[in-house]
Design an enzyme around this catalytic site. Structure first.
Site, PDB file in Angstrom:
ATOM      1  N   GLU A 154     -10.656  -2.501   4.174  1.00  0.00           N
ATOM      2  CA  GLU A 154      -9.242  -1.811   4.539  1.00  0.00           C
ATOM      3  C   GLU A 154      -9.096  -0.510   3.944  1.00  0.00           C
ATOM      4  O   GLU A 154      -9.596  -0.268   3.132  1.00  0.00           O
ATOM      5  CB  GLU A 154      -8.084  -2.904   4.030  1.00  0.00           C
ATOM      6  CG  GLU A 154      -8.261  -4.330   4.454  1.00  0.00           C
ATOM      7  CD  GLU A 154      -7.002  -5.060   3.956  1.00  0.00           C
ATOM      8  OE1 GLU A 154      -6.303  -6.040   4.835  1.00  0.00           O
ATOM      9  OE2 GLU A 154      -6.787  -5.175   2.946  1.00  0.00           O
ATOM     10  N   ASP A 172       0.650  -1.346  -0.145  1.00  0.00           N
ATOM     11  CA  ASP A 172      -0.106  -0.104  -0.001  1.00  0.00           C
ATOM     12  C   ASP A 172       0.928   1.304  -0.124  1.00  0.00           C
ATOM     13  O   ASP A 172       1.646   1.421   0.827  1.00  0.00           O
ATOM     14  CB  ASP A 172      -0.860   0.111   1.283  1.00  0.00           C
ATOM     15  CG  ASP A 172      -1.658  -1.189   1.683  1.00  0.00           C
ATOM     16  OD1 ASP A 172      -1.591  -2.161   0.901  1.00  0.00           O
ATOM     17  OD2 ASP A 172      -2.280  -1.207   2.744  1.00  0.00           O
TER      18      ASP A 172
HETATM   19  C1  FRU Z   1      -4.003  -3.672   2.917  1.00  0.00           C
HETATM   20  C2  FRU Z   1      -3.180  -4.097   4.102  1.00  0.00           C
HETATM   21  C3  FRU Z   1      -3.557  -3.095   5.099  1.00  0.00           C
HETATM   22  C4  FRU Z   1      -2.445  -3.230   6.167  1.00  0.00           C
HETATM   23  C5  FRU Z   1      -1.262  -3.546   5.248  1.00  0.00           C
HETATM   24  C6  FRU Z   1      -0.137  -4.562   5.777  1.00  0.00           C
HETATM   25  O1  FRU Z   1      -3.245  -3.801   1.528  1.00  0.00           O
HETATM   26  O2  FRU Z   1      -3.529  -5.339   4.416  1.00  0.00           O
HETATM   27  O3  FRU Z   1      -4.924  -3.198   5.649  1.00  0.00           O
HETATM   28  O4  FRU Z   1      -2.121  -2.150   6.917  1.00  0.00           O
HETATM   29  O5  FRU Z   1      -1.944  -4.037   4.065  1.00  0.00           O
HETATM   30  O6  FRU Z   1       0.723  -4.421   4.737  1.00  0.00           O
END
Ligand code: FRU
Length: 519
Positions: free
Chosen positions: A228, A52
């Protein structure tokens, strides 16, 4: 081919860290950006795993891009915040790791703001601090909570707040805080996901350190997958007298239209306490929900905070991958790229208010001379496409297809021996599609191959396809960004033809080679 140096980097974390601390010029001379699938105008980290985008904030002329990063390997793990800055959203300067995993706490996704009023007291000598708000993920116990860190040197060095966590509800899944200053109520607002409940929660704070629960939103829209990485921002409705609305974006871990993870959005109003859906938003049982991008490879998109009001744009980008296969995508010594940064808009269509996306205007600065096919038969268009040979590097193309009552028209790109990426307007089925089921490498994961589609509101109309093609991706923007399909592709070296098909005539093609941002 991975060079011996690269192989050493992959297996030697200390060397990797050393390389990461080298200035960008040194990286370039080491030829790190010449691997076969290395994007030439999309952001990638020099080495290792990325997911992300995080902490997107503009400050003193720089767009900051932090990202979920594994400093020690090319698969997900040891999550920390990597960091790069850019003045034009295209040329990125790599900076040292901003927030490392530490003491059994990984640094999960989150946001960053400029604390203009120094509400935190972290500011120094009249300079506002940058404050990052992120999720602490505990590796030894089932807990996620919200934490902050600050910088008083334009984001170059970061200090984790001694009073962390700042928001803890004792939950195993509670993450990805996005924070903004809400002027009417004169306080900070956080939207944060409560993944397994398919909800987002809203909190308020006077100082980023103490948070009060305001309300929750959801379940709504797509609830198959966990929720998310939310974002919440106002957008003006295009055209005179349209007013503005709030857009709440929520990424879902699975159940997106193309399969796997994807980015849905809601349109409505935020009154400082809660989010309320617009009356035009499709809420009927079985309603499809709305998706920012129906391609397989656009996830965890979040927008930049503090873009100056004289600029006025809402800008974002997403992680160009999908949790179904992200860890297996065969690139090295890096894994994952970001989408092109995009400007968001809101358009009133007969069916309701819809999010639009277009590549940022800065992209035009990478363009070579404009190449133009002024309209004509399919054969003439294909002779022209052969002659210009666009696939030698990254390129941008706009194709105008005349109105047609039936049939399938479009383009094949990265085409070669039994291989193609098929981009099609299908009038009969009323949809735009991108099909990578015959494109290059696919066998690394059984879920990678396939077709993604987006509905056409008016199938018989003239349509315009705007393509951005880089070494391992194709982004298709339909009709000024009412639909977007973002797709990873891993073409064979020989598959470099591009051709039009299906339409007896094409209205026009405009194309530009795009300069590499590494040169
Ligand atoms: C989304 C996610 C988020 C988390 C991160 C962990 O892709 O699962 O919810 O903070 O990636 O790398």
């Amino acid at each position: 081919m991975i060079q011996p140096l690269m192989r050493a980097l992959l297996v030697t974390p200390i060397l990797t860290l050393l390389i990461l601390s080298l200035p960008a010029g040194r990286l370039r001379s080491a030829d790190l950006y010449r691997e076969p699938y290395r994007p030439q105008f999309h952001f990638t980290p020099a080495t290792n795993w990325m997911n992300d985008p995080n902490g997107m904030v503009w400050y003193e002329g720089e767009y900051h891009l932090f990202y979920q990063y594994n400093p020690f390997g090319d698969r997900w793990g040891h999550m920390s915040w990597g960091h790069s800055v850019s003045r034009d959203l295209l040329h990125w300067e790599a900076l040292p790791l901003a927030l490392p995993e530490e003491g059994g706490v990984m640094i999960f996704s989150g946001s960053a703001v400029v604390d203009w009023k120094n509400t935190t007291g972290f500011g120094k000598e009249g300079h506002p601090p940058l404050v990052a708000i992120y999720t602490g993920h505990y590796t030894e116990r089932p807990l996620q909570n919200q934490q902050i860190a600050y910088s008083t040197d334009r984001g170059r060095t970061w200090t984790k707040y001694a009073g962390n966590p700042v928001l803890d509800i004792g939950e195993k899944d509670f993450r990805d805080p996005k924070v903004f200053w809400h002027e009417p109520t004169h306080r900070w607002v956080m939207v944060v996901s409560w993944p397994v409940h398919r909800q987002v929660r809203f909190y308020a704070s006077p100082n980023l350190k103490e948070w009060t629960h305001l309300s929750d939103f959801g379940p709504a829209g797509s609830t198959t997958g966990i929720w998310e990485c939310p974002d919440l921002f106002p957008l003006r409705v295009d055209g005179a007298g349209g007013g503005s609305r709030w857009v709440l974006t929520v990424n879902v871990g699975s159940g997106a239209p193309g399969g796997g993870s994807g980015c849905q959005y809601f349109v409505g109003d935020f009154d400082g306490t809660g989010f309320h859906l617009d009356p035009t938003y499709p809420t009927a049982p079985g309603a499809p929900g709305l998706w920012a991008d129906r391609g397989r490879d656009f996830y965890a998109a979040v927008s930049w905070s503090d873009v100056p009001s004289r600029d006025g744009r809402r800008l974002w980008l997403g992680w160009m991958s999908n949790w179904e296969y992200a860890n297996d995508v065969p690139t090295a010594p890096w894994r994952s790229a970001m989408s092109i940064p995009r400007e968001l808009g809101l358009r009133r269509l007969p069916e309701g208010l819809r999010l639009t996306q277009r590549p940022v205007r800065e992209l035009a600065t990478l363009r070579g001379p404009r190449l133009r096919f002024g309209g004509g038969s399919l054969e003439a268009a294909n002779r022209w496409l052969d002659r210009v040979g666009l696939h030698e590097g990254g390129f941008e193309m706009r194709v105008a297809l005349p109105a047609a009552s039936h049939g399938i028209q479009g383009l094949r790109c990265y085409a070669g021996e039994g291989e193609e990426v098929l981009i099609a307007i299908d009038r009969d089925q009323g949809r735009l599609s991108v099909d990578r089921s015959k494109s290059g490498h696919r066998s690394f994961n059984p879920r990678f191959s396939g077709v993604t589609t987006a509905p056409l509101a008016d199938p018989g109309a003239a349509h315009q396809l705007h393509l951005l093609v880089d070494a391992c991706s194709v982004e298709v923007f339909l009709d000024d960004g009412v639909q977007v399909l973002t797709t990873l592709v891993l073409p064979s070296p020989g598959a470099r033809r591009i051709e039009a098909f299906g339409a007896p005539r094409l209205s026009s093609i405009e194309a530009w080679r795009l300069a590499s941002t590494w040169r």
